[in-house]
Design a protein around this motif. Structure first.
Motif, short mmCIF file in Angstrom:
data_model
loop_
_atom_site.label_atom_id
_atom_site.label_comp_id
_atom_site.label_asym_id
_atom_site.label_seq_id
_atom_site.Cartn_x
_atom_site.Cartn_y
_atom_site.Cartn_z
N TYR A 239 0.84 -1.21 0.00
CA TYR A 239 0.00 0.00 0.00
C TYR A 239 0.87 1.25 0.00
O TYR A 239 1.61 1.49 0.95
N LYS A 240 0.83 1.99 -1.06
CA LYS A 240 1.55 3.27 -1.09
C LYS A 240 0.52 4.40 -1.05
O LYS A 240 0.72 5.49 -1.50
N ASN A 241 -0.62 4.03 -0.48
CA ASN A 241 -1.70 4.95 -0.22
C ASN A 241 -2.34 4.41 1.05
O ASN A 241 -1.87 3.43 1.61
N PHE A 242 -3.47 4.96 1.47
CA PHE A 242 -4.08 4.46 2.70
C PHE A 242 -4.39 2.97 2.60
O PHE A 242 -4.88 2.51 1.59
N ASP A 243 -4.10 2.22 3.63
CA ASP A 243 -4.53 0.81 3.75
C ASP A 243 -6.04 0.84 3.98
O ASP A 243 -6.51 1.39 4.98
N PRO A 244 -6.83 0.28 3.03
CA PRO A 244 -8.29 0.39 3.17
C PRO A 244 -8.82 -0.19 4.48
O PRO A 244 -9.83 0.25 5.01
N ARG A 245 -8.06 -1.16 5.01
CA ARG A 245 -8.49 -1.78 6.28
C ARG A 245 -8.34 -0.78 7.43
O ARG A 245 -9.14 -0.74 8.35
N ALA A 246 -7.28 0.04 7.34
CA ALA A 246 -7.02 1.01 8.42
C ALA A 246 -8.15 2.03 8.48
O ALA A 246 -8.59 2.45 9.56
N LYS A 247 -8.67 2.40 7.30
CA LYS A 247 -9.79 3.36 7.26
C LYS A 247 -11.01 2.80 7.99
O LYS A 247 -11.62 3.47 8.83
N ILE A 248 -11.32 1.54 7.70
CA ILE A 248 -12.51 0.93 8.30
C ILE A 248 -12.30 0.75 9.81
O ILE A 248 -13.18 1.03 10.62
N ILE A 249 -11.09 0.31 10.19
CA ILE A 249 -10.82 0.06 11.62
C ILE A 249 -10.81 1.37 12.41
O ILE A 249 -11.30 1.43 13.54
N LYS A 250 -10.29 2.44 11.79
CA LYS A 250 -10.26 3.74 12.49
C LYS A 250 -11.70 4.17 12.81
O LYS A 250 -12.00 4.58 13.94
N LYS A 251 -12.59 4.01 11.85
CA LYS A 251 -14.00 4.38 12.06
C LYS A 251 -14.62 3.49 13.14
O LYS A 251 -15.28 3.95 14.07
N ALA A 252 -14.30 2.21 13.08
CA ALA A 252 -14.84 1.24 14.07
C ALA A 252 -14.32 1.56 15.47
O ALA A 252 -15.05 1.45 16.46
N ALA A 253 -13.06 2.02 15.56
CA ALA A 253 -12.49 2.33 16.88
C ALA A 253 -13.30 3.42 17.57
O ALA A 253 -13.68 3.28 18.74
N ASP A 254 -13.63 4.45 16.82
CA ASP A 254 -14.46 5.54 17.39
C ASP A 254 -15.80 4.98 17.86
O ASP A 254 -16.25 5.23 18.97
N GLU A 255 -16.44 4.17 16.98
CA GLU A 255 -17.79 3.65 17.29
C GLU A 255 -17.78 2.71 18.49
O GLU A 255 -18.57 2.84 19.42
N VAL A 256 -16.82 1.77 18.49
CA VAL A 256 -16.80 0.75 19.56
C VAL A 256 -16.50 1.40 20.91
O VAL A 256 -17.20 1.16 21.90
N LEU A 257 -15.50 2.29 20.93
CA LEU A 257 -15.17 2.94 22.21
C LEU A 257 -16.34 3.79 22.67
O LEU A 257 -16.72 3.77 23.85
#
Ligand code: SDX
Length: 392
Positions: free
Chosen positions: A274-292
């Motif tokens: 990935y020489k751009n955003f890792d698509p998984r990181a985008k989804i996990i970052k959003k999930a981190a906000d929601e889960v916490l």
């Protein structure tokens, strides 16, 4: 052609193979399992469905999924003697070492899963490890915490059952808390496969000698353990905690990450593909906000992570090297919120990656690929005469 090794003298010897399982586009940040986008699968499928898709190539019908689930449930027993092997480990043993050892130990208790050649024999070995691996994961955690071992409950779903076996007091409220189950289910999906990464290539090359599925998986677990690979999710949390202890001075750590004389790296950043955003990181970052938020957890290191990310995305050194957050940068924050100990984070990565490893091993075997043998560019000495000891 399949199995060809392309040696790129300019950079790194990259072994290569043909595969129809996972597609990545590192420039565009695209990840697809068997043609389905990771965004769709993370949102609309559950982990067992995705495991079936990766391994057998199609999203299962209701009947196929039920049969897969029932076949797995019928194989969930782990021989009591495996506990004696677990007892031999000190409590200080890292759970990844325990998991790799117990996975290999399962071979002795499932001899018919070694020399598989027919698709039926492969299927039986696959459902056995899909069933027993979560038990080993849970046992590794309970061993670490000095807690009694627990077996699964076949009335629960695949991910609920994992939570029940892992947590000290499997109170129904926590185990069947949709937020927790959905968060773990999504994390496992996001980790399920990633084409020819270090640990998957290890599984394929060990499997290519026909050493058997469980032996190949045990080797893959050891490869994933490294902090440059799956071990990064544990290293990220340890890094963020270190920054917090050190007063939260992210600029100091950005400078360390750029200092050629300092071995420190910003864990959770950068990727070979990935020489751009890792698509998984985008989804996990959003999930981190929601889960916490949903769990009412306030974790100061989430703010440190976001601050570090913002600085890195604006820093020329990181921009020039196309260093973005990867799958490991935010995942540990969710695992922490779910009450999973830091040393278990890479084990959770292995749990997610299991179906991908299985799918890649099965593909390699069904294609009758030859034994792996990466090529080299010889850069050593030319022929030279032997020197006697008294003349050296
Ligand atoms: C995973 O392959 C996969 O698909 C893996 C994975 C999967 O799902 O299986 O995606 C999972 O392993 C994700 C990566 C987790 N690892 C980390 O977060 C550890 C920190 N990141 C790195 O060590 C590194 O970025 C790698 C290992 C991920 C990738 O390394 P590369 O592609 O070999 O790049 P490199 O080491 O050659 O670095 C290129 C440049 C170097 O600077 P220069 O020598 O060119 O000046 O970028 C710098 C590096 O120093 N660099 C970093 C950095 N990562 C690379 N500088 C600071 N911090 C970092 N994290």
């Amino acid at each position: 052609a399949s199995g060809m090794i392309t040696i790129d003298p300019g950079y790194k010897n990259t072994g290569s193979c043909e595969s129809g399982i996972t597609f990545l586009d590192g420039e565009k940040g695209i990840l697809r399992y068997r043609g389905y986008s990771i965004e769709d699968l993370a949102e609309k499928a559950d982990f067992l469905e995705v495991a079936y898709l990766l391994i057998f190539g199609e999203l299962p019908s209701k009947e196929q999924l039920e049969k897969f689930d029932n076949d797995i449930k019928s194989k969930s027993h782990v021989d009591e003697d495996v506990k004696k092997i677990l007892d031999g480990f000190p409590k200080t043993a890292h759970p990844m070492g325990v998991l790799s050892s117990l996975t290999s130990a399962l071979i002795a208790f499932n001899p018919t899963s070694v020399n598989v050649s027919s698709e039926e024999e492969m299927y039986n070995a696959i459902v056995k490890i899909m069933a027993k691996f979560p038990v080993l994961v849970a046992w590794a955690m309970r061993k670490k915490e000095g807690l009694p071992l627990d077996y699964g409950d076949n009335n629960l779903g695949y991910v609920e059952n994992i939570l029940k076996m892992m947590f000290k007091k499997p109170n129904q409220e926590y185990v069947q808390n949709d937020i927790v189950v959905n968060a773990l289910d999504q994390l496992l999906i996001l980790h399920a496969d990633h084409e020819q990464n270090c640990s998957t290539s290890t599984v394929r090359i060990v499997g290519s000698s026909h050493a058997g599925l469980f032996a190949s998986l045990s080797a893959g677990i050891s490869a994933l353990w490294g902090p440059l690979h799956g071990g990064a999710n544990q290293a990220v949390i340890e890094m963020l905690e270190g920054i917090k202890e050190d007063g939260g001075d992210t600029k100091k750590y950005m400078a360390k990450a750029k200092d050629k004389n300092d071995p420190f790296r910003l864990m959770g950043f950068g990727h070979r593909v990935y020489k751009n955003f890792d698509p998984r990181a985008k989804i996990i970052k959003k999930a981190a906000d929601e889960v916490l938020g949903d769990l009412g957890v306030v974790d100061p290191i989430l703010d440190i992570a976001k601050g570090l990310e913002k600085e890195a995305l604006e820093d020329q050194y990181f921009v020039d090297r196309k260093l973005y957050p990867n799958v490991d940068f935010y995942s540990g924050i969710i695992y922490r919120a779910l009450g999973i100990p830091t040393e278990m984070f890479t084990v959770m990565f292995a749990l997610g990656r299991l179906p991908g490893w299985i799918a890649q091993w099965r593909e390699m075997r069904l294609r009758n690929e030859p034994i792996g043998r990466p090529r080299q560019i010889y850069v050593g000495e030319n022929l030279r005469p032997f020197k006697d000891l008294n003349k050296r």
